[in-house]
Structures are given as structure tokens and as C-alpha cells.
Design a protein around this motif. Structure first.
Motif, short mmCIF file in Angstrom:
data_model
loop_
_atom_site.label_atom_id
_atom_site.label_comp_id
_atom_site.label_asym_id
_atom_site.label_seq_id
_atom_site.Cartn_x
_atom_site.Cartn_y
_atom_site.Cartn_z
N GLU A 263 0.84 -1.19 0.00
CA GLU A 263 0.00 0.00 0.00
C GLU A 263 0.88 1.24 0.00
O GLU A 263 1.88 1.30 0.71
CB GLU A 263 -0.91 0.01 1.22
CG GLU A 263 -2.02 -1.02 1.17
CD GLU A 263 -3.06 -0.79 2.24
OE1 GLU A 263 -2.76 -0.07 3.22
OE2 GLU A 263 -4.17 -1.32 2.09
N ILE A 264 0.51 2.21 -0.80
CA ILE A 264 1.29 3.45 -0.87
C ILE A 264 0.36 4.64 -0.77
O ILE A 264 -0.82 4.56 -1.11
CB ILE A 264 2.12 3.53 -2.18
CG1 ILE A 264 1.21 3.68 -3.39
CG2 ILE A 264 3.04 2.33 -2.32
CD1 ILE A 264 1.96 3.93 -4.69
N VAL A 265 0.90 5.75 -0.29
CA VAL A 265 0.18 7.02 -0.27
C VAL A 265 0.82 7.92 -1.32
O VAL A 265 2.01 8.23 -1.23
CB VAL A 265 0.23 7.68 1.12
CG1 VAL A 265 -0.46 9.04 1.07
CG2 VAL A 265 -0.44 6.79 2.15
N LEU A 266 0.03 8.32 -2.31
CA LEU A 266 0.49 9.22 -3.36
C LEU A 266 -0.19 10.56 -3.15
O LEU A 266 -1.42 10.65 -3.20
CB LEU A 266 0.15 8.64 -4.73
CG LEU A 266 0.71 9.32 -5.98
CD1 LEU A 266 0.62 8.36 -7.17
CD2 LEU A 266 -0.03 10.61 -6.33
N TRP A 267 0.61 11.58 -2.88
CA TRP A 267 0.06 12.93 -2.71
C TRP A 267 1.05 13.93 -3.30
O TRP A 267 2.25 13.88 -3.00
CB TRP A 267 -0.17 13.24 -1.23
CG TRP A 267 -0.76 14.61 -1.01
CD1 TRP A 267 -2.07 14.97 -1.08
CD2 TRP A 267 -0.04 15.82 -0.73
NE1 TRP A 267 -2.21 16.31 -0.87
CE2 TRP A 267 -0.99 16.86 -0.64
CE3 TRP A 267 1.32 16.11 -0.53
CZ2 TRP A 267 -0.62 18.18 -0.38
CZ3 TRP A 267 1.69 17.42 -0.28
CH2 TRP A 267 0.72 18.45 -0.20
N TRP A 268 0.54 14.83 -4.12
CA TRP A 268 1.35 15.79 -4.88
C TRP A 268 2.44 15.04 -5.62
O TRP A 268 2.14 14.19 -6.45
CB TRP A 268 1.88 16.89 -3.95
CG TRP A 268 2.41 18.09 -4.71
CD1 TRP A 268 1.82 18.72 -5.76
CD2 TRP A 268 3.65 18.78 -4.47
NE1 TRP A 268 2.61 19.76 -6.19
CE2 TRP A 268 3.73 19.82 -5.41
CE3 TRP A 268 4.68 18.61 -3.55
CZ2 TRP A 268 4.82 20.70 -5.47
CZ3 TRP A 268 5.76 19.50 -3.59
CH2 TRP A 268 5.82 20.52 -4.55
N ASN A 269 3.72 15.31 -5.33
CA ASN A 269 4.82 14.64 -6.03
C ASN A 269 5.54 13.61 -5.17
O ASN A 269 6.65 13.20 -5.50
CB ASN A 269 5.83 15.68 -6.52
CG ASN A 269 5.20 16.64 -7.51
OD1 ASN A 269 4.60 16.21 -8.49
ND2 ASN A 269 5.31 17.93 -7.25
N PHE A 270 4.90 13.21 -4.09
CA PHE A 270 5.52 12.29 -3.15
C PHE A 270 4.79 10.95 -3.13
O PHE A 270 3.56 10.91 -3.25
CB PHE A 270 5.48 12.86 -1.73
CG PHE A 270 6.10 14.22 -1.59
CD1 PHE A 270 7.37 14.48 -2.07
CD2 PHE A 270 5.40 15.25 -0.97
CE1 PHE A 270 7.94 15.75 -1.93
CE2 PHE A 270 5.96 16.51 -0.82
CZ PHE A 270 7.23 16.76 -1.30
#
Length: 323
Positions: A263-270
Motif C-alpha cells: 500500500e502506498i500514499v500518493l500525494w502531490w509529487n511524493f
């Protein structure tokens, strides 16, 4: 490339459901990069958030630049991902905090591995060709690679994939027995394929991979689903062969990969693994900490990070959800 949405939504992502093969037609949404470049964003989608480790896909152009400034993506940070730059027409200048300076040109693959942190910019040079057309993709790095040292790779001699009615280049991984030397950190593949008018061809696939076919020019049918420009045919897992057809000719991008297990958190460019981690990346960028050294350039402009959501970044469904 940056995600320049002023109020970016958080995405907590994981692989799609088991039990394919599936066929699902997705249509891009339109997004502006700053004030100059409009793109068609195909990933993440509300129904399909990832295809293997592929977690972000923008298609831009073809755009007649004329007197327009072209691409103006100023210095910005990335963590936990690879950017994959692929031009069909035009030229873009890449600079990064490693000191890399590259002209992105058609037929040459540029892969920037952010690892623990990198800063880069993408600008149309003054002597650019008159037309700009390309794709920008992101690959989520697995835990074993996401804290590594950043690096930038250019592959100028990609292997060719040629079949009756089809010609193309394999960008990453292996497609139909043709393998690319480009760096990858999880099982995945990508190929830029051109179908001649009247093409009806089959290629072999890895059945452990889920796949998607993105139409960037013309119209094409993948398996039993037809799509036009800025549409993606999602094909699920469990396929060992793929039939591609086009009555009038088309250009498509084939993407694939093993369903991403983390599981990953993708927010803006991170890309991170939790709200706290992503918030820490944002703070490090705002403070210009050592994780994000400056781009070595002539007083390069930089992007400021948008504000975090007012509620903690939290999990989204890990499976494909119905609209």
C-alpha cells in the motif's frame, strides 16, 4: 513532471482484485500543468488506481507551440518513485539536483529514480521544435528501493519489437520476448506500439501481470474492447496473449506489471507509506532540507507545495471500485 493540481487528492493505493482477466474502458480527465500545458490524466483513476507499479500517467499533445512557452514545469521534488519520460514529438530540457542536464527527444527513454529524494525541472527550450507530444509516467518504488540514492538514466538504443502489422520499441521490462535494458525495481513492462491500418496481431503476455493499453493516436481494439485517443483499456491479470487490431492505424502504449503488493500514499509529487511520512516530505521541501538539494541552474524557479488536506491522509480501497 509534476502533479500541479492545486488541491491534489490523496491516493492510498494497492493492486487491483485478483481473478482477471478483465476488460474495462477508462477515459482520461483533463488537468492543467500550471497555465501552459493541458494533459490527459489516465492514472490514477477512480476505478483503476495502478497497473502493476505504474501509478501515474499523463498524455500531453500533440500541441502546436507556435509562440506559446511550451512545457514550464519548474523545479519540484519527488520521493519513492521513478519518472519515465517518453516523447513522441518535440524536445524538453531536463535538469535535476544530481547535476543531470538532458534533452528529452523522441525515441530516447529517460528514467529518473527519485529514491529518498530528488529535485528536477522540465522546460521547453528556446530552440524547440514546433510540436510537443508525449507521455509522462510514474512507477512506485517498492520498500527495498524507495530509500535508495537517486539516479538518472538515459537509454538511447531501445530494442525494437516488429511483427506483421506492428512495429514499436520496448521501454521497460519484456514484451513478447523483447527485453529493455532500462532500470526497473519491480516486475513490469512498457512498450510503444504502432499499428498499421488493417493490423490484426497477437503478442504474448506474462499472465502474472495486469495490463493496460493506452491509445495515444487513432483507434485500436485491445482484446474485445475498442478505444480512442486518451482512453485506456484495462485488461486485468491472467492473459498469456493479447490481440491488437486497428482499421485505420493507431499508436498505443502497452503497460503491465505484477499487482503491486504494498500500500502506498500518493500525494502531490511524493509517494510514501503514511500521512506522517508524506507530511514530513512536504516539510523537508518547504524548508529546503538536504533531502532536496537545489537544481543546478541559473536561478531556477521552484514550486511551492500545496497545503495538506485538513483531514489526515487515509487509506482508500485497495481494489477497483465501481463508479
Amino acid at each position: 513532471m509534476s502533479d500541479l493540481e492545486t488541491r491534489p487528492s490523496e491516493q492510498r493505493l494497492a493492486g487491483p482484485p485478483a481473478g482477471g482477466p478483465e476488460e474495462l474502458l477508462l477515459t482520461a480527465r483533463r488537468v492543467y500543468l500550471g497555465k501552459t500545458t493541458e494533459v490527459a490524466r489516465l492514472l490514477p483513476d477512480r476505478q483503476v488506481r495502478m497497473i502493476g507499479a505504474w501509478c501515474f500517467l499523463d498524455h500531453y499533445g500533440p500541441e502546436d507551440l507556435g509562440d506559446a512557452p511550451g512545457m514550464r514545469v519548474w523545479a519540484h521534488p519527488h520521493t519513492g518513485l521513478q519518472t519515465v519520460s517518453w516523447l513522441l514529438e518535440g524536445e524538453i530540457e531536463h535538469r535535476d539536483s544530481l547535476g543531470s542536464l538532458a534533452r528529452v527527444r523522441p525515441g530516447e527513454l529517460h528514467v529518473m529514480t527519485a529514491g529518498a529524494g530528488i529535485v528536477h525541472s522540465e522546460l521547453s527550450p528556446p530552440d524547440r521544435p514546433p510540436t510537443m507530444h508525449g507521455l509522462q509516467l510514474w512507477v512506485a518504488l517498492p520498500e527495498a528501493a524507495r530509500h535508495g540514492r537517486p539516479h538518472f538514466d538515459t537509454v538511447t538504443d531501445l530494442p525494437r519489437l516488429t511483427r506483421e502489422g506492428l512495429r514499436g520499441q520496448v521501454l521497460l521490462g519484456e514484451v513478447d520476448g523483447v527485453r529493455s535494458p532500462a532500470p526497473a525495481y519491480s516486475p513490469l513492462c512498457a512498450a510503444d506500439l504502432e499499428l498499421v491500418a488493417g493490423a490484426d496481431v497477437e503478442i504474448t503476455l506474462d499472465p502474472a501481470f495486469e495490463h493496460g493499453v493506452v491509445v495515444v493516436a487513432g483507434e485500436a481494439t485491445a482484446a474485445g474492447t475498442s478505444g480512442g485517443v486518451d482512453q485506456l483499456v484495462y485488461l486485468g491479470t491472467g492473459r498469456s496473449r493479447l490481440r491488437l487490431r486497428s482499421a485505420t492505424g493507431a499508436r498505443v502504449m502497452l503497460l503491465g506489471g505484477e499487482p503491486f503488493p504494498e500500500e502506498i500514499v500518493l500525494w502531490w509529487n511524493f509517494i510514501g507509506r503514511s500521512h506522517a511520512e508524506v507530511a514530513g516530505f512536504r516539510d523537508a521541501w518547504e524548508r529546503r532540507e538536504a533531502r532536496f538539494p537545489p537544481v543546478v541552474e541559473r536561478g531556477e524557479r521552484v514550486m511551492e507545495a500545496p497545503p495538506l488536506p485538513t483531514v489526515p491522509l487515509k487509506a482508500r480501497p485497495s481494489r477497483r471500485v465501481a463508479r
